[in-house]
Enzyme design. Structure first.
Site, mmCIF file in Angstrom:
data_model
loop_
_atom_site.group_PDB
_atom_site.id
_atom_site.type_symbol
_atom_site.label_atom_id
_atom_site.label_comp_id
_atom_site.label_asym_id
_atom_site.label_seq_id
_atom_site.Cartn_x
_atom_site.Cartn_y
_atom_site.Cartn_z
ATOM 1 N N GLU A 103 -7.208 -2.491 15.112
ATOM 2 C CA GLU A 103 -5.820 -2.054 16.175
ATOM 3 C C GLU A 103 -6.135 -0.102 16.106
ATOM 4 O OE1 GLU A 103 -1.890 -3.149 16.245
ATOM 5 O OE2 GLU A 103 -2.879 -4.997 16.185
ATOM 6 N N CYS A 111 -3.182 6.350 18.240
ATOM 7 C CA CYS A 111 -3.321 6.388 16.806
ATOM 8 C C CYS A 111 -4.227 5.154 16.271
ATOM 9 C CB CYS A 111 -1.926 5.310 16.711
ATOM 10 S SG CYS A 111 -1.454 4.937 15.196
ATOM 11 N N CYS A 114 -4.348 -4.252 4.399
ATOM 12 C CA CYS A 114 -3.909 -2.834 3.421
ATOM 13 C C CYS A 114 -2.513 -3.838 2.358
ATOM 14 C CB CYS A 114 -2.683 -2.447 4.751
ATOM 15 S SG CYS A 114 -1.310 -1.057 3.588
ATOM 16 N N CYS A 150 4.415 -3.121 2.448
ATOM 17 C CA CYS A 150 5.649 -3.183 2.992
ATOM 18 C C CYS A 150 6.229 -4.499 3.035
ATOM 19 C CB CYS A 150 5.510 -1.729 4.242
ATOM 20 S SG CYS A 150 5.109 -0.307 2.900
ATOM 21 N N CYS A 203 6.567 -4.558 7.711
ATOM 22 C CA CYS A 203 4.726 -4.479 7.372
ATOM 23 C C CYS A 203 4.152 -5.578 8.790
ATOM 24 C CB CYS A 203 4.209 -3.671 7.552
ATOM 25 S SG CYS A 203 3.144 -2.294 8.107
ATOM 26 N N GLY A 231 -3.866 0.042 7.534
ATOM 27 C CA GLY A 231 -3.717 0.463 6.432
ATOM 28 C C GLY A 231 -3.217 1.529 6.137
ATOM 29 N N SER A 271 6.356 8.128 5.265
ATOM 30 C CA SER A 271 7.007 6.616 5.427
ATOM 31 C C SER A 271 8.423 7.037 4.397
ATOM 32 C CB SER A 271 6.243 5.571 5.443
ATOM 33 O OG SER A 271 5.274 5.559 6.165
ATOM 34 N N LEU A 272 9.074 7.449 4.830
ATOM 35 C CA LEU A 272 10.874 7.455 3.775
ATOM 36 C C LEU A 272 11.290 5.736 3.946
ATOM 37 C CD1 LEU A 272 11.892 8.492 2.084
ATOM 38 C CD2 LEU A 272 13.195 9.904 3.391
ATOM 39 N N HIS A 273 11.434 5.381 4.938
ATOM 40 C CA HIS A 273 12.549 4.203 5.365
ATOM 41 C C HIS A 273 13.715 3.653 4.177
ATOM 42 C CE1 HIS A 273 9.295 4.081 7.902
ATOM 43 N NE2 HIS A 273 8.285 3.780 7.048
ATOM 44 N N ASN A 316 10.406 -3.138 14.639
ATOM 45 C CA ASN A 316 9.154 -3.783 15.303
ATOM 46 C C ASN A 316 9.687 -5.132 14.690
ATOM 47 O OD1 ASN A 316 7.369 -2.578 17.723
ATOM 48 N ND2 ASN A 316 6.768 -1.450 16.062
ATOM 49 N N CYS A 322 2.687 -3.149 14.131
ATOM 50 C CA CYS A 322 0.967 -2.089 13.749
ATOM 51 C C CYS A 322 0.437 -3.793 12.993
ATOM 52 C CB CYS A 322 1.075 -0.759 13.234
ATOM 53 S SG CYS A 322 -0.607 -0.829 12.334
#
Length: 345
Positions: free
Chosen positions: A93, A106, A113, A117, A120, A160, A215-217, A291, A334
């Site tokens: 994508e 993007c 991947c 996570c 995701c 990825g 990417s902390l989160h 999302n 994503c």
């Protein structure tokens, strides 16, 4: 015989190949221009090259070209999500986002991947393989060609982990920003990572003027472990140390991506912990409403909760924005469009 992936070759490599073929040296630049400025999809289109050279190239080389197999366009803001088929049949994508300051794409850096996570969709099904420099560049080229407009910003934040495909990522950055190609400014390129510490240091050593987005989160090691398996290998402390080193080496402030997940990491206490973690750093926090991912039981924080989180950070002097939701009426997360396409096959 294995053919050469010619669209992944930098100009210096092309010059050597042309010299080895005993062709005139200026042919290398002509060839590079056909691939990276005019974005042709066949050697036959390279009309200022001698027919004999085109035939040799056809025999020796593959000219990687991606095929658009699906496009979703948001009725709300014109965001487009593209599904591309790679030469080996895998699909990936890319997303076009239109802003006042220009068109941003993007792109994906891998098919699948392996980072796993929790929030995701990209990681569902694991990693197939990393993308070649040509396959990364082609996403930008084909989107630009499709809309007939210049792409001014590129974000490596799709499917990825870019730093898990490090060597190809570096070639991609060099070629994307090459004055002989698209010539996109390094400051208009962002690379996102979940935190592969050795590669962050290695990327810093290149001293590119690109933006690094972590990417902390989560604001604690315990919570990050629950969300991101990478935290088992690299602690929150050593990951932030690597980001500090990136800033010191490049002078480029780091962006910290933080997906706000309802009742998981969006409390006032989480905001206070994040403030304590980042206070005094020259950085930017990008709050992202998560999302929804049906397989993950994830839902975004409520609007007033996100606003309160942002206010707490601002109160502590931290530069913060809530990312505007783009294309929320199309497959948002994503990896969702790719996954749905695979399920339907």
């Amino acid at each position: 015989m294995n053919k050469t992936d010619i669209r992944s070759m930098r100009l210096e490599q092309l010059k050597k190949m042309i010299a080895d073929m005993r062709e005139r040296s200026f042919r290398a630049k002509q060839l590079y221009e056909w691939m990276h400025v005019k974005h042709v999809s066949s050697f036959e289109e390279m009309t200022n090259l001698p027919k004999s050279l085109r035939e040799k190239l056809q025999e020796m080389c593959d000219l990687t070209t991606l095929e658009i197999v699906g496009v979703q366009e948001s009725r709300l803001d014109g965001t487009r999500k593209y599904l591309f088929r790679l030469p080996d049949g895998n699909v990936i994508e890319s997303v076009l986002m239109r802003y006042k300051h220009g068109n941003s794409v993007c792109i994906s850096s891998q098919a699948g991947c392996r980072m796993g996570c929790r929030f995701c969709a990209s990681a569902i099904g694991g990693l197939v393989r990393g993308l070649t420099p040509a396959e990364m560049l082609e996403q930008v080229y084909r989107v630009g060609q499709d809309i007939g407009e210049r792409i001014s910003n590129v974000v490596v934040m799709g499917t990825g982990e870019p730093l898990d495909n490090y060597k190809n990522l570096i070639s991609f950055i060099e070629m994307l920003t090459d004055e002989n190609g698209l010539n996109i400014g390094q400051r208009s390129v962002t690379v996102s990572t979940c935190g592969l510490v050795p590669e962050i240091y290695a990327l810093a050593d290149h001293q590119y003027q690109i933006t690094l987005a972590l990417s902390l989160h989560a604001a604690s090691q315990e919570k990050r472990l629950a969300l991101m398996p990478v935290a088992q290998k690299y602690s929150l402390e050593e990951t932030l140390e690597a980001c500090n080193a990136y800033f010191k080496t490049t002078g480029r402030r780091v962006t910290y991506e933080y997906s706000l997940i309802r009742d998981v990491n969006d409390s006032l206490q989480d905001a206070q912990q994040l403030s304590a973690l980042l206070r005094g750093k020259n950085c930017h926090v990008n709050l992202i409403p998560a999302n929804p991912v049906k397989e993950r039981d994830i839902s975004p924080s409520k609007g007033h909760v996100a606003a309160a989180f942002k206010n707490e950070l601002e109160k502590n002097g931290i530069n913060v924005t809530i990312r505007r939701e783009m294309g929320r009426d199309i497959d948002g997360a994503c990896g969702q469009l790719r996954r749905r396409y695979q399920e339907e096959r």
